[in-house]
Scaffold this motif. Structure first.
Motif: not given
Length: 321
Positions: A82-106
């Motif tokens: 999981p990738v954190a925001t600059r504020a240290g948050q792992m979870l956000g919200e987008l289109e009314g749904r919980p959302a997260a960004i994670v690293t891409f694995l080759p």
């Protein structure tokens, strides 16, 4: 993975502006799977996966999934981080749904696993189980025996439209499993959805495991039962005992099964087959209009269930006691 919620470039660019991952250069939706909305996003720094959590993923479970991925990586497992925001948050919200960004694995998933791939997977699964042994968070398996009855009820009225007699087959199997489900087996963190599209390979070596959004605390041998179903059947529906033997032997090289686990494997495999029959059937009957999703054939797991019903001993899976 799948896409149920469409996003624009502007929406994604605005969302990732809170992260220190560069600016958006391109993105596309990922159609495989049936649970969440997933997008491969490319930025000026690297590639990432953006996930919107939908359907069977509960918001309260997200800290477990995120914490587990962090824990496994600290133990040397290759999995998305999981990738954190600059504020240290792992979870956000987008289109009314919980959302997260994670690293891409080759790496690449394999559509037709070989015996070698099955052995690699068995070894990796055992390593995952050992790495998760000291993970302190717990999450009950919402899709174990207690969770199957509501799915059976939700699909009962339309089940026979998919295959004649399917509703009765499901009811009979559910009754058997409720009465026969093994108790007191060794427990720990399981992936619970480790299909070939959730495992990556590089140069025929297992390079990573993804999609931990069904991970939970349950019998470790049940995870193996899920993998036998997912990896060791051929396109014509036949169980490949050579693949089963390779997967089981490689697992036991890392973490040997107890006698109770070995004895329970046929029933666990039946349960795993019913679990995916039911969830696939529900999805098959309820695809949202316009969704970018490929519903998977529930009858594939009906055929697998019939095989498990005929199993007499664990040797039928290739397990050498």
């Amino acid at each position: 993975m799948a896409v149920y919620t469409d996003l624009s470039a502007t929406q994604i660019a605005d969302f990732i502006a809170d992260y220190d991952i560069g600016a958006l250069t391109s993105f596309h939706g990922i159609a495989e799977g049936v649970e969440n909305s997933n997008f491969l996003i490319q930025t000026t720094q690297a590639n990432f996966i953006l996930t919107l959590y939908e359907k069977r993923v509960e918001r309260d479970d997200l800290p477990f999934f995120i914490g587990l991925m962090q824990h496994l990586a600290q133990c040397g497992m290759s999995c998305p981080q999981p990738v954190a925001t600059r504020a240290g948050q792992m979870l956000g919200e987008l289109e009314g749904r919980p959302a997260a960004i994670v690293t891409f694995l080759p790496g690449l998933s394999v559509r037709r696993p070989s015996v070698h791939h099955c052995a690699e997977l068995g070894r990796g699964l055992a390593q995952l189980h050992l790495a998760g042994a000291d993970f302190t968070m717990r999450r009950p398996n919402a899709l174990s025996v207690a969770g199957w009855k509501p799915l059976a009820q939700a699909t009962h009225a339309q089940a026979d439209s998919v295959a004649p007699g399917l509703a009765t087959t499901i009811a009979d199997e559910l009754q058997f499993l409720e009465q026969s489900w093994p108790q007191d087996l060794p427990e720990g963190v399981i992936h619970a959805d480790l299909f070939p599209d959730n495992a990556f390979f590089l140069n025929d070596r297992l390079s990573g495991i993804i999609d931990f959004y069904f991970a939970c605390t349950d019998a470790l041998a049940y995870d193996m039962a899920i993998c036998l179903n997912a990896w060791c059947f051929e396109a014509d529906g036949a169980f490949n005992i050579t693949k089963g033997r390779a997967m089981l032997a490689a697992y036991q090289d890392v973490r040997p099964f107890s006698a109770a686990e070995q004895a329970a494997l046929p029933v666990l495999a039946r349960g795993a087959a019913l679990r995916f029959l039911l969830t696939r059937l529900l999805d098959w009957l309820n695809v949202p209009p316009g969704a970018l999703v490929r519903p998977k054939d529930p009858l594939e797991y009906l055929r697998k269930l019939r095989f498990h019903r005929a199993v007499e001993t664990v040797r039928d899976y290739g397990l050498v006691a």
